[in-house]
Design an enzyme around this catalytic site. Structure first.
Site, mmCIF file in Angstrom:
data_model
loop_
_atom_site.group_PDB
_atom_site.id
_atom_site.type_symbol
_atom_site.label_atom_id
_atom_site.label_comp_id
_atom_site.label_asym_id
_atom_site.label_seq_id
_atom_site.Cartn_x
_atom_site.Cartn_y
_atom_site.Cartn_z
ATOM 1 N N SER A 61 1.574 -9.889 -1.310
ATOM 2 C CA SER A 61 1.188 -8.497 -0.904
ATOM 3 C C SER A 61 1.529 -7.783 0.477
ATOM 4 O O SER A 61 1.614 -6.656 0.535
ATOM 5 C CB SER A 61 -0.503 -8.321 -1.104
ATOM 6 O OG SER A 61 -1.235 -9.005 -0.516
ATOM 7 N N GLU B 4 -9.490 7.304 4.271
ATOM 8 C CA GLU B 4 -10.883 6.484 5.040
ATOM 9 C C GLU B 4 -9.759 4.922 5.145
ATOM 10 O O GLU B 4 -9.309 4.524 4.189
ATOM 11 C CB GLU B 4 -12.088 6.141 4.474
ATOM 12 C CG GLU B 4 -12.259 5.204 3.537
ATOM 13 C CD GLU B 4 -11.464 5.262 2.039
ATOM 14 O OE1 GLU B 4 -11.268 6.277 1.560
ATOM 15 O OE2 GLU B 4 -11.109 4.301 1.724
ATOM 16 N N LYS C 53 0.743 -1.256 -0.022
ATOM 17 C CA LYS C 53 -0.183 0.123 0.166
ATOM 18 C C LYS C 53 1.016 1.215 -0.148
ATOM 19 O O LYS C 53 0.313 2.244 -0.633
ATOM 20 C CB LYS C 53 -0.910 -0.123 1.101
ATOM 21 C CG LYS C 53 -2.168 -1.061 0.976
ATOM 22 C CD LYS C 53 -3.302 -0.662 1.846
ATOM 23 C CE LYS C 53 -4.528 -1.607 1.395
ATOM 24 N NZ LYS C 53 -4.267 -2.955 1.765
#
Ligand code: PLP
Length: 392
Positions: free
Chosen positions: A378, A112, A90
Site C-alpha cells: 500500500s 481530516e 490514497k
C-alpha cells in the site's frame, strides 16, 4: 451466494447505512444521488484515467518478489502502490473525489487526517486543481507528524488544529463535520477510506478498485491466470484492501485476507484489532464493527502505524469478515517491524509500517508451494524510518 455489493440504502448485509445529523442530510444526499452518474460519464472517466496514468503513474507494476517467494516457499507478487505519486494508494481516491467535487460545482475542500497521509493526498489534488483546501488535524497529531504538516503547507493547504478531546483523529473528524454543516453549498468533504456514511464507502471502494482491475490483467500476463489463490492487504479503514479485493469479491476461489493491527497484543488493552475486539455499533456515520465500551464509548485504539490506528473498520469489511468471505489476521507492532526488515532486505523495498502488517500475516496463513499470493504493497516506508531505526 448473492453478489457482494452495496444496496440502495448503502448496506453490505447488516453493515453500512448513513447515520448522520439532520443538518448534514442535504450534503450527503446530493452526493448519494449524483456520485454514480457523474463518475460514469465519459468526460469524467477520460479525465480520471488520464490523471491516474500521467499524474499518479498508473498502472503500478505487479512485481514477482523472487527472494521473498524463495524465503516463504511459495509465489508472491507485490502490487506496487508504493510507486504512486505521494507514495501510497490514497491518491487514487483523492483524484476521484476532486473530479467529482468539481462537477458538483464545489470550490472548497475539507478533509481530516490522523497521520497526515490522507491530508497530503488531499492537499496534492487541491493544488493540482487550484481549489482551496482545509485539513483538520488533532493538535497532538500536528506535533507528532511534523513532516506531513510541512508537506500540506508547502502544497498550499491550511492545516487547522483540532483542540478538543484527545486532540487526535476523532476530534479532527468532528471539526470537519462541523465545518461541512456550516458550509453545505460550496464545500466537499473528502473522506480518505472506505468509512463514513453511504455513499462514501462504496464511492471510495470504486475509486480504489483500479488496484484489482490492474492485478487481474497483470497477473494474467505474468502467469496466464487472472485469479490468484489469495489477495492480502492491511486494513485501517480498509481502502487499499477494498481496492485490492474489489474485482475478486465474487470469485470465491480467491481467498481475501484482511490484516489488522494487534498493537501490543490483541488483549493488551493497546490494540486496533477491530474484527476480534469490535462489536456492532455506529461510528463516523455507518453501522459497522468498532471497539467500544459496554456503554458505547469508543475505545482509543493503538498501533505503531498511524494508518492502522483506527477504532472501526469499513462496513464492507465488517460484512466480508462476519460472513466468512474474508479472513482476518491480527499482527502485533513487533511482528510488523520484523516483517518490514525482512521485506527491505530480501527485496530492496522499504514498505510502510501499515503494509508491513500484511507481510507479517504470512506466518499465520496456510498456503501451498504452488499457490500464487498477491500482496497489496500500500505504501512506501520513508515516513517510518525513525520508527524503524529505533527498532534495529
Ligand atoms: C492510510 C494507509 C493505510 C490504511 O488505510 P486503508 O484505508 O485501510 O487502506 C495503509 N497503508 C498505507 C501506506 C497508508 O498510507
Amino acid at each position: 451466494m448473492a453478489p457482494i455489493t452495496v444496496n440502495e440504502q448503502g448496506y453490505y448485509g447488516e453493515f453500512g447505512g448513513a447515520f448522520i445529523p439532520e443538518m448534514l442530510h442535504p450534503n450527503v444526499e446530493e452526493l448519494r444521488q449524483k456520485y454514480l452518474d457523474l463518475s460514469s460519464q465519459p468526460d469524467f472517466q477520460r479525465e480520471f484515467q488520464h490523471l491516474l496514468r500521467d499524474y499518479v503513474g498508473r498502472p503500478t507494476p505487479l512485481y514477482l518478489a523472487k527472494r521473498l517467494s524463495e524465503y516463504y516457499g511459495t509465489t508472491i507478487y507485490l502490487k506496487r502502490e508504493d510507486l504512486c505519486h505521494t507514495g501510497a494508494h490514497k491518491i487514487n481516491n483523492t483524484i476521484g473525489q476532486i473530479l467529482l467535487a468539481k462537477r458538483l460545482g464545489k470550490t472548497r475542500i475539507i478533509a481530516e487526517t490522523g497521520a497526515g497521509q490522507h491530508g497530503v493526498a488531499t492537499a496534492t489534488v487541491c493544488a493540482l486543481m487550484g481549489i482551496q483546501c482545509i485539513v483538520y488535524m488533532g493538535e497532538v497529531d500536528i506535533k507528532r507528524q511534523a513532516p506531513n504538516v510541512a508537506r500540506m503547507r508547502m502544497l498550499g493547504a491550511e492545516v487547522r488544529p483540532a483542540t478538543s478531546g484527545s486532540k487526535t483523529l476523532k476530534d479532527a473528524t468532528n471539526e470537519a463535520i462541523r465545518d461541512w454543516i456550516n458550509n453545505p453549498v460550496d464545500t466537499h468533504y473528502i473522506i480518505g477510506s472506505v468509512v463514513g456514511p453511504h455513499p462514501y464507502p462504496d464511492m471510495v471502494a470504486r475509486f480504489q478498485s483500479v488496484i484489482s482491475e490492474e492485478i487481474m490483467w497483470q497477473l494474467e500476463e505474468h502467469t496466464g491466470k487472472k485469479y490468484p489463490d489469495a489477495v492480502i492487504a492491511c486494513v485501517g479503514g480498509g481502502s487499499n484492501a477494498a481496492g485490492a479485493f474489489y474485482h475478486y469479491l465474487n470469485e470465491e476461489k480467491v481467498r481475501l485476507i484482511a490484516v489488522e493491527a494487534a498493537g501490543e497484543g490483541i488483549h493488551s488493552g493497546k490494540s486496533a484489532a477491530t474484527s476480534v475486539l469490535g462489536t456492532k455499533g455506529v461510528i463516523h456515520g455507518s453501522r459497522t464493527l468498532l471497539m467500544q465500551t459496554e456503554d458505547g464509548q469508543i475505545v482509543e485504539p493503538h498501533s505503531i502505524s498511524a494508518g492502522l490506528d483506527y477504532p472501526g473498520i469499513g462496513p464492507m469489511h465488517a460484512h466480508l469478515i462476519s460472513t466468512g468471505r474474508a479472513e482476518a489476521i491480527s499482527i502485533t507492532d513487533e511482528e510488523a517491524l520484523e516483517a518490514a526488515v525482512l521485506v527491505s532486505r530480501r527485496e530492496g523495498i522499504i514498505p510502510a509500517l501499515e503494509t508491513a502488517h500484511a507481510f507479517a500475516a504470512l506466518k499465520y496463513m496456510q498456503y501451498k508451494p504452488s499457490d500464487i499470493l498477491v500482496f497489496c504493497l500500500s505504501g512506501r516506508g520513508d515516513k517510518d524510518l525513525d520508527t524503524y531505526m529505533k527498532h534495529l
